[in-house]
Motif scaffolding. Structure first.
Motif, PDB file in Angstrom:
ATOM      1  N   PRO A 145       0.737  -1.272   0.035  1.00 26.64           N
ATOM      2  CA  PRO A 145      -0.042  -0.092  -0.104  1.00 26.64           C
ATOM      3  C   PRO A 145       0.900   1.288  -0.053  1.00 26.64           C
ATOM      4  CG  PRO A 145      -0.811  -1.507   1.455  1.00 26.64           C
ATOM      5  CD  PRO A 145       0.408  -2.219   1.157  1.00 26.64           C
ATOM      6  N   VAL A 159       2.017   2.129  -3.453  1.00 24.63           N
ATOM      7  CA  VAL A 159       0.825   2.630  -4.333  1.00 24.63           C
ATOM      8  C   VAL A 159       0.490   4.292  -3.819  1.00 24.63           C
ATOM      9  CG1 VAL A 159      -1.475   2.404  -4.687  1.00 24.63           C
ATOM     10  CG2 VAL A 159      -0.185   0.414  -4.559  1.00 24.63           C
ATOM     11  N   GLY A 183      -8.548   3.974  -1.409  1.00 30.06           N
ATOM     12  CA  GLY A 183      -8.843   3.405  -2.670  1.00 30.06           C
ATOM     13  C   GLY A 183      -9.977   4.107  -3.508  1.00 30.06           C
ATOM     14  N   MET A 199      -5.737   2.516 -11.418  1.00 33.03           N
ATOM     15  CA  MET A 199      -5.117   1.015 -11.009  1.00 33.03           C
ATOM     16  C   MET A 199      -4.670   1.357  -9.408  1.00 33.03           C
ATOM     17  SD  MET A 199      -1.519  -0.218 -12.620  1.00 33.03           S
ATOM     18  CE  MET A 199      -0.391   1.373 -11.980  1.00 33.03           C
ATOM     19  N   SER A 200      -4.355   2.620  -8.996  1.00 28.02           N
ATOM     20  CA  SER A 200      -4.059   2.662  -7.388  1.00 28.02           C
ATOM     21  C   SER A 200      -5.076   2.362  -6.570  1.00 28.02           C
ATOM     22  CB  SER A 200      -3.292   4.071  -7.320  1.00 28.02           C
ATOM     23  OG  SER A 200      -2.344   4.373  -8.086  1.00 28.02           O
ATOM     24  N   THR A 226      -7.835   0.741  -7.365  1.00 29.78           N
ATOM     25  CA  THR A 226      -8.160  -0.783  -7.263  1.00 29.78           C
ATOM     26  C   THR A 226      -7.112  -1.602  -6.312  1.00 29.78           C
ATOM     27  OG1 THR A 226      -9.245  -0.618  -9.439  1.00 29.78           O
ATOM     28  CG2 THR A 226      -8.569  -2.887  -8.734  1.00 29.78           C
ATOM     29  N   LEU A 227      -6.012  -1.273  -6.618  1.00 25.65           N
ATOM     30  CA  LEU A 227      -4.786  -2.063  -5.829  1.00 25.65           C
ATOM     31  C   LEU A 227      -5.114  -1.964  -4.250  1.00 25.65           C
ATOM     32  CD1 LEU A 227      -1.706  -1.645  -7.905  1.00 25.65           C
ATOM     33  CD2 LEU A 227      -2.547  -3.506  -7.526  1.00 25.65           C
ATOM     34  N   GLY A 234      -8.126  -3.706  -3.115  1.00 26.80           N
ATOM     35  CA  GLY A 234      -7.775  -5.258  -2.956  1.00 26.80           C
ATOM     36  C   GLY A 234      -6.769  -5.636  -1.704  1.00 26.80           C
ATOM     37  N   LEU A 235      -5.739  -4.864  -1.642  1.00 27.90           N
ATOM     38  CA  LEU A 235      -5.088  -4.955  -0.307  1.00 27.90           C
ATOM     39  C   LEU A 235      -5.917  -4.901   0.779  1.00 27.90           C
ATOM     40  CD1 LEU A 235      -1.892  -2.892  -1.533  1.00 27.90           C
ATOM     41  CD2 LEU A 235      -2.066  -5.386  -1.235  1.00 27.90           C
ATOM     42  N   ARG A 293      -7.517  -8.015   1.469  1.00 25.92           N
ATOM     43  CA  ARG A 293      -6.618  -9.083   1.872  1.00 25.92           C
ATOM     44  C   ARG A 293      -6.259  -8.854   3.234  1.00 25.92           C
ATOM     45  NH1 ARG A 293      -0.435  -9.638  -0.643  1.00 25.92           N
ATOM     46  NH2 ARG A 293       0.203 -11.444   0.814  1.00 25.92           N
TER      47      ARG A 293
END
Length: 213
Positions: A21, A24, A86, A195-196, A198-199, A202-203, A206
């Protein structure tokens, strides 16, 4: 002792190079608002990492290892923070998709983040991850030489780790600055926001699904 410190420096650098993170957020702020914003974000991140290292040195991070409830609370709060960041990035990307202002207007736009907000985003991103505290607690003690006073040595390692981390991320900010013309393209910036965001989400998912180590 010297060989142990060299091993510590190499290990710290390798840990810093692992994308997460923090990477990003630093990339996004550097592209969005320039080198100064990237540096402010890096300083915020290092403040957070130094806090985790110092709490590990004083044994406070052991609470996250010992208490499942404490870890779960930090885990859920951290996931919420990452989702918030995000979602903001995805919203910014959506606004850009509806029409980008000219670059000279964008540079003076009131929506441009302040250095304080960049610092805060770096700080919160790091502090929102309880795994950083657990990692610091398990990582730093491995490099305390036998017979050395534990607390002073842990504090020294904490500062050294933060400085190594700082050097790595400042290098990333510098690279982004060198490619400024490419990253200033509206299409590139918009897709980087997508992209940032979404990542990070997603993190966050997780992290929310992570069980206590």
């Amino acid at each position: 002792m010297l060989s142990g410190l060299i091993a510590f420096a190499i290990a710290s650098l390798l840990v810093s190079m692992i994308p997460g993170p923090t990477t990003v957020v630093i990339l996004r702020q550097s592209v969005r608002a320039g080198r100064s914003a990237g540096v402010a974000t890096v300083l915020g991140n290092e403040t957070g990492w130094l806090v985790w290292c110092l709490t590990a040195a004083f044994g406070l991070s052991a609470l996250l290892l010992a208490s499942e409830i404490a870890f779960d609370i930090m885990r859920i709060v951290g996931a919420i923070v990452l989702v918030w960041f995000g979602a903001k990035m995805l919203w910014q990307a959506r606004r850009k998709a509806q029409g980008d202002p000219p670059e000279d207007l964008a540079a003076s736009s009131p929506g441009r983040p302040s250095l304080w907000s960049c610092y805060r985003s770096g700080l919160l991103t790091n502090l929102a991850n309880p795994k950083a505290g657990v990692f610091a607690l398990s990582f730093l003690p491995q490099f305390v030489p036998e017979g050395a006073p534990a607390l002073p040595m842990l504090l020294l390692l904490a500062v050294a780790s933060a400085l190594i981390d700082l050097a790595w991320y400042l290098g990333i900010v510098r690279l982004v600055g060198a490619a400024e013309r490419f990253f200033k393209r509206p299409v590139v910036r918009r897709y980087l926001e997508y992209m940032s965001g979404t990542l990070l989400i997603g993190l966050a998912v997780r992290l929310a699904l992570t069980s206590k180590p």
